[in-house]
Design a protein around this motif. Structure first.
Motif, PDB file in Angstrom:
ATOM      1  N   SER A 240       0.824  -1.213   0.000  1.00  0.00           N
ATOM      2  CA  SER A 240       0.000   0.000   0.000  1.00  0.00           C
ATOM      3  C   SER A 240       0.858   1.263   0.000  1.00  0.00           C
ATOM      4  CB  SER A 240      -0.947   0.003   1.206  1.00  0.00           C
ATOM      5  OG  SER A 240      -0.222  -0.033   2.422  1.00  0.00           O
ATOM      6  N   SER A 241       1.973   1.245   0.730  1.00  0.00           N
ATOM      7  CA  SER A 241       2.851   2.419   0.736  1.00  0.00           C
ATOM      8  C   SER A 241       3.443   2.659  -0.643  1.00  0.00           C
ATOM      9  CB  SER A 241       3.979   2.233   1.763  1.00  0.00           C
ATOM     10  OG  SER A 241       3.465   2.149   3.076  1.00  0.00           O
ATOM     11  N   VAL A 242       3.842   1.570  -1.307  1.00  0.00           N
ATOM     12  CA  VAL A 242       4.402   1.694  -2.654  1.00  0.00           C
ATOM     13  C   VAL A 242       3.311   2.120  -3.640  1.00  0.00           C
ATOM     14  CG1 VAL A 242       5.673   0.497  -4.468  1.00  0.00           C
ATOM     15  CG2 VAL A 242       6.084  -0.080  -2.069  1.00  0.00           C
ATOM     16  N   TYR A 243       2.101   1.594  -3.473  1.00  0.00           N
ATOM     17  CA  TYR A 243       0.972   1.961  -4.335  1.00  0.00           C
ATOM     18  C   TYR A 243       0.684   3.455  -4.257  1.00  0.00           C
ATOM     19  CZ  TYR A 243      -3.991   2.055  -5.823  1.00  0.00           C
ATOM     20  OH  TYR A 243      -5.182   2.336  -6.432  1.00  0.00           O
ATOM     21  N   LEU A 244       0.622   3.977  -3.032  1.00  0.00           N
ATOM     22  CA  LEU A 244       0.387   5.416  -2.872  1.00  0.00           C
ATOM     23  C   LEU A 244       1.533   6.228  -3.454  1.00  0.00           C
ATOM     24  CD1 LEU A 244      -1.957   4.525  -0.990  1.00  0.00           C
ATOM     25  CD2 LEU A 244      -1.305   6.416   0.509  1.00  0.00           C
ATOM     26  N   ARG A 245       2.744   5.744  -3.285  1.00  0.00           N
ATOM     27  CA  ARG A 245       3.922   6.486  -3.755  1.00  0.00           C
ATOM     28  C   ARG A 245       4.024   6.479  -5.272  1.00  0.00           C
ATOM     29  NH1 ARG A 245       7.508  10.501  -2.911  1.00  0.00           N
ATOM     30  NH2 ARG A 245       9.666   9.944  -3.422  1.00  0.00           N
ATOM     31  N   GLN A 246       3.840   5.317  -5.896  1.00  0.00           N
ATOM     32  CA  GLN A 246       4.100   5.203  -7.329  1.00  0.00           C
ATOM     33  C   GLN A 246       2.879   5.486  -8.194  1.00  0.00           C
ATOM     34  OE1 GLN A 246       5.886   1.398  -8.185  1.00  0.00           O
ATOM     35  NE2 GLN A 246       7.730   1.813  -6.983  1.00  0.00           N
ATOM     36  N   THR A 247       1.715   4.965  -7.786  1.00  0.00           N
ATOM     37  CA  THR A 247       0.519   5.098  -8.625  1.00  0.00           C
ATOM     38  C   THR A 247      -0.257   6.373  -8.326  1.00  0.00           C
ATOM     39  OG1 THR A 247       0.325   2.690  -8.739  1.00  0.00           O
ATOM     40  CG2 THR A 247      -1.621   3.973  -9.340  1.00  0.00           C
ATOM     41  N   PRO A 256       2.912   6.010   4.096  1.00  0.00           N
ATOM     42  CA  PRO A 256       2.583   5.012   5.130  1.00  0.00           C
ATOM     43  C   PRO A 256       1.168   5.113   5.688  1.00  0.00           C
ATOM     44  CG  PRO A 256       4.672   6.141   5.616  1.00  0.00           C
ATOM     45  CD  PRO A 256       3.979   6.923   4.554  1.00  0.00           C
ATOM     46  N   LEU A 257       0.418   6.155   5.324  1.00  0.00           N
ATOM     47  CA  LEU A 257      -0.893   6.360   5.941  1.00  0.00           C
ATOM     48  C   LEU A 257      -1.911   5.294   5.549  1.00  0.00           C
ATOM     49  CD1 LEU A 257      -1.289  10.253   5.806  1.00  0.00           C
ATOM     50  CD2 LEU A 257      -0.450   8.799   7.677  1.00  0.00           C
TER      51      LEU A 257
END
Length: 414
Positions: A240-247, A256-257
């Motif tokens: 989820s952290s990577v999803y928020l960051r990249q997408t 991290p939220l």
């Protein structure tokens, strides 16, 4: 002649159900902190060491694989030293692994650190769940959800600490060292308390009879539910952290939220689990949770921006939170005399789910298809409806001779 001195077990430890429950709760909280610390720092570790996306995926899969092996190491440790010593040792090992991950100077070091972490978490998993099962039997009512509530609270705290460290622009090593300090403190606070001999059950003994083949057939429905739950959990937790960051173009402070919201949802769900089971029955709770998870995952996949994804992640946590505790508690009660062995083998479904969810999500994410990674598990969540009938309404309270099923259910639900 009676004595007012504290009752003590043969091993020299005080007999206390509440003390044993506190110790197990601390172990679950430590596991929640350590797992969240690792997952929420994946973007920072990746950027710090300039890891390739496929290597990041491989590392998270390796954690799950090592956790599977660590589960059986934990089983061996329980038989040799007991569940409490196993929990304490595994928590301290996880803390060491967090420090190594944070300060790793190169790829080889960070790979070894993640492997060590996986082994520690696997051992802690089986130790904590076996201890929780014995404590629940001692209480004679559903309390498994309370342990996983502590797990989720630990996860929320760790995720918020990761976000705060990023906001303050701390190096990833500093942030993980702070979290390792919290984990170590929790390990120090875990105390040994024996359970009452009449209630503790044989799971606290060393030698246990081996489970039979028929037992594994009865475990399959719970194992399949656990597999799907951890496909969902690993997809949200690890990525989820990577999803928020990249997408969704979120900053390192915001990334991290989603994990924090997911764990906050699990806190709310698990805090209510035991009460809901006693009132409505486990089957109803499982069906409702499955539908909620499916809808929330679909919403997360379609999120137009990071605030929507964060809210959807919280809803996923609210629904998914009740499923793992109910699976583990139900499975442990199938063979109380060998609960450690049962849980160690049931955990294989857990790690297969983590590997499947983590690997598939990572591969889809590396090709820019993170939305599909959240849409696919929504379909799997709907399939859990078929397994709900295997969860009995009152699995804890012993059967009373001459009492009807309806009266037993009414007595258990108050």
């Amino acid at each position: 002649m009676t004595s007012n001195a504290p009752v003590r077990a043969r091993a020299g430890h005080p007999v206390s159900k509440s003390g044993a429950r506190r110790g197990a709760t601390l172990a679950f909280a430590a596991q929640g902190v350590s797992v969240a610390a690792v997952y929420t720092t994946v973007p920072a570790v990746t950027e710090h060491l300039k890891l390739a996306p496929l290597l990041t995926t491989a590392l998270l899969v390796a954690v799950a694989l090592m956790a599977g092996g660590g589960s059986f190491l934990g089983l061996a440790a329980i038989r040799r030293a007991g569940p409490v010593a196993t929990m304490r040792g595994a928590v301290l090992t996880a803390a060491v692994a967090l420090v190594l991950i944070g300060w790793a100077p190169d790829e080889a070091t960070v790979i070894c650190a993640y492997i060590l972490f996986g082994l520690a978490v696997g051992a802690l998993d089986v130790g904590a769940n076996a201890r929780a099962a014995a404590i629940e039997r001692a209480y004679g009512r559903s309390i498994f959800g309370s342990f996983y509530t502590a797990w989720s609270v630990g996860g929320v705290v760790a995720a918020l600490l990761t976000a705060g460290a990023a906001r303050l622009e701390w190096p990833v090593g500093v942030g993980l060292s702070v979290q390792a300090g919290i984990v170590s403190l929790l390990a120090v606070c875990i105390r040994e308390h024996a359970l009452p001999t009449s209630s503790a059950g044989p799971s606290d003994t060393v030698a246990q009879p081996p489970p039979g083949r028929r037992l594994w057939i009865r475990l399959i429905p719970f194992g399949l539910v656990l597999l799907v739950v951890y496909v969902v959990d690993s997809t949200v937790s690890a990525w989820s952290s990577v999803y928020l960051r990249q997408t969704l173009a979120a900053s390192l402070t915001v990334a991290p939220l989603a994990y924090a919201a997911y764990q906050a949802g699990t806190v709310a769900g698990r805090a209510a689990t035991d009460r809901l089971v006693r009132r409505f029955g486990a089957a109803v709770v499982v069906r409702t949770a499955a539908l909620m998870v499916a809808g929330a995952l679909a919403a997360m996949a379609a999120a137009p921006s990071w605030p929507f994804a964060v809210l959807a992640a919280g809803a996923v946590g609210l629904g998914a939170s009740v499923l793992a505790p109910l699976c583990l508690a139900s499975a442990a009660r199938l063979r109380p005399a060998a609960s450690e062995a049962v849980l160690a083998r049931l955990n294989l479904f857990n790690y297969v789910g983590v590997i499947t969810g983590g690997a598939v999500s990572g591969l889809l994410g590396s090709t820019g298809q993170f939305r599909l990674a959240y849409a696919a598990p929504a379909v799997l969540a709907v399939l859990l409806l078929a397994a709900a009938r295997h969860f009995l309404p009152d699995p804890v309270t012993p059967r009373v001779a001459g009492t009807s099923g309806w009266r037993r259910f009414r007595r258990a639900t108050g």
